[in-house]
Design a protein around this motif. Sequence first.
Motif, PDB file in Angstrom:
ATOM      1  N   ASP A   1     -29.764  60.111 -59.921  1.00 27.53           N
ATOM      2  CA  ASP A   1     -30.193  59.561 -61.655  1.00 27.53           C
ATOM      3  C   ASP A   1     -31.438  58.981 -61.758  1.00 27.53           C
ATOM      4  O   ASP A   1     -31.821  58.880 -62.620  1.00 27.53           O
ATOM      5  CB  ASP A   1     -28.776  58.317 -61.881  1.00 27.53           C
ATOM      6  CG  ASP A   1     -27.564  59.059 -61.780  1.00 27.53           C
ATOM      7  OD1 ASP A   1     -27.405  60.301 -62.110  1.00 27.53           O
ATOM      8  OD2 ASP A   1     -26.656  58.115 -61.864  1.00 27.53           O
ATOM      9  N   ARG A   2     -32.009  58.315 -60.405  1.00 31.06           N
ATOM     10  CA  ARG A   2     -33.338  57.907 -60.520  1.00 31.06           C
ATOM     11  C   ARG A   2     -34.486  59.174 -60.785  1.00 31.06           C
ATOM     12  O   ARG A   2     -35.169  59.178 -61.579  1.00 31.06           O
ATOM     13  CB  ARG A   2     -33.666  57.238 -59.373  1.00 31.06           C
ATOM     14  CG  ARG A   2     -35.138  56.530 -58.927  1.00 31.06           C
ATOM     15  CD  ARG A   2     -35.648  56.266 -57.949  1.00 31.06           C
ATOM     16  NE  ARG A   2     -37.149  56.108 -57.918  1.00 31.06           N
ATOM     17  CZ  ARG A   2     -37.684  55.014 -57.948  1.00 31.06           C
ATOM     18  NH1 ARG A   2     -37.032  53.714 -57.612  1.00 31.06           N
ATOM     19  NH2 ARG A   2     -39.097  55.091 -57.839  1.00 31.06           N
TER      20      ARG A   2
ATOM     21  N   ASN B   1     -30.690  52.746 -59.722  1.00 26.78           N
ATOM     22  CA  ASN B   1     -29.858  54.007 -59.979  1.00 26.78           C
ATOM     23  C   ASN B   1     -29.731  54.579 -58.662  1.00 26.78           C
ATOM     24  O   ASN B   1     -30.499  54.657 -57.772  1.00 26.78           O
ATOM     25  CB  ASN B   1     -30.496  55.010 -60.929  1.00 26.78           C
ATOM     26  CG  ASN B   1     -30.230  54.595 -62.245  1.00 26.78           C
ATOM     27  OD1 ASN B   1     -31.206  54.982 -63.054  1.00 26.78           O
ATOM     28  ND2 ASN B   1     -29.241  54.130 -62.698  1.00 26.78           N
TER      29      ASN B   1
ATOM     30  N   THR C   1     -35.046  50.061 -61.999  1.00 29.40           N
ATOM     31  CA  THR C   1     -33.863  50.707 -61.699  1.00 29.40           C
ATOM     32  C   THR C   1     -33.117  50.222 -60.529  1.00 29.40           C
ATOM     33  O   THR C   1     -33.758  49.772 -59.678  1.00 29.40           O
ATOM     34  CB  THR C   1     -34.093  52.248 -61.820  1.00 29.40           C
ATOM     35  OG1 THR C   1     -32.763  52.766 -61.962  1.00 29.40           O
ATOM     36  CG2 THR C   1     -34.914  52.721 -60.654  1.00 29.40           C
TER      37      THR C   1
END
Length: 207
Positions: free
Chosen positions: A12-13, A8, A6
């Motif tokens: 969001d992570r 993000n 990711t």
Amino acid sequence: MLTISTNNTPSDRKALEQLAAEAFRRVGFGIQVVNNPSERSLVLANQGEVDGEGLRVAGLATQYPHLIQVPERFIGISFVAFVRQPGLQLDGWASLQPHRIGFITGWKMFEAHATGARIVNRVDTPEQLFRMLAQDRIDVALYTLADGLALVQRLGLSGIQAVTPSLRDVDMFLYLHQRHSALVPQVAQALRDMKADGSHARLLHGI
């Protein structure tokens, strides 16, 4: 154990980590989430060097043909313009054209819609992006709403504000490498079950 790459934003992570952990637990797998630069993250997943990538906008499988989109929304986010200039009016992608803009390399939403601006700056980190805005090196910083507001506060930057309405509100999805194609409908169903039993909302509320 599956590895998900990711790039993000922090909130969001966390959503990816918590929601994916529960969804994959329900289908008998564990996950680990690793950070990579945005474009490299997609390339690694497409090449099969990691098992999946997220969270991303829909439709990236056309550009990365070895990735399969899990067809159930993880979260929704708002992509917005941040500005420092008082009274700067923006309304939609076309309104960015006269300005100097910046966004993070590999963010597909902005690559698709914002590269017609007068000057386009691609950067590696959100900290770089917002410091450029604070130093008047760009007119507009493109980022996500919640994490952008949090970053402005953390960096102690004054006079920066998010423009309303957002440029786009989108659903975000997980992608799995094609070798895990059998898992795609199972994970999608696990997410639907989580929404139905309330665990999806509870996990997001705790972030």
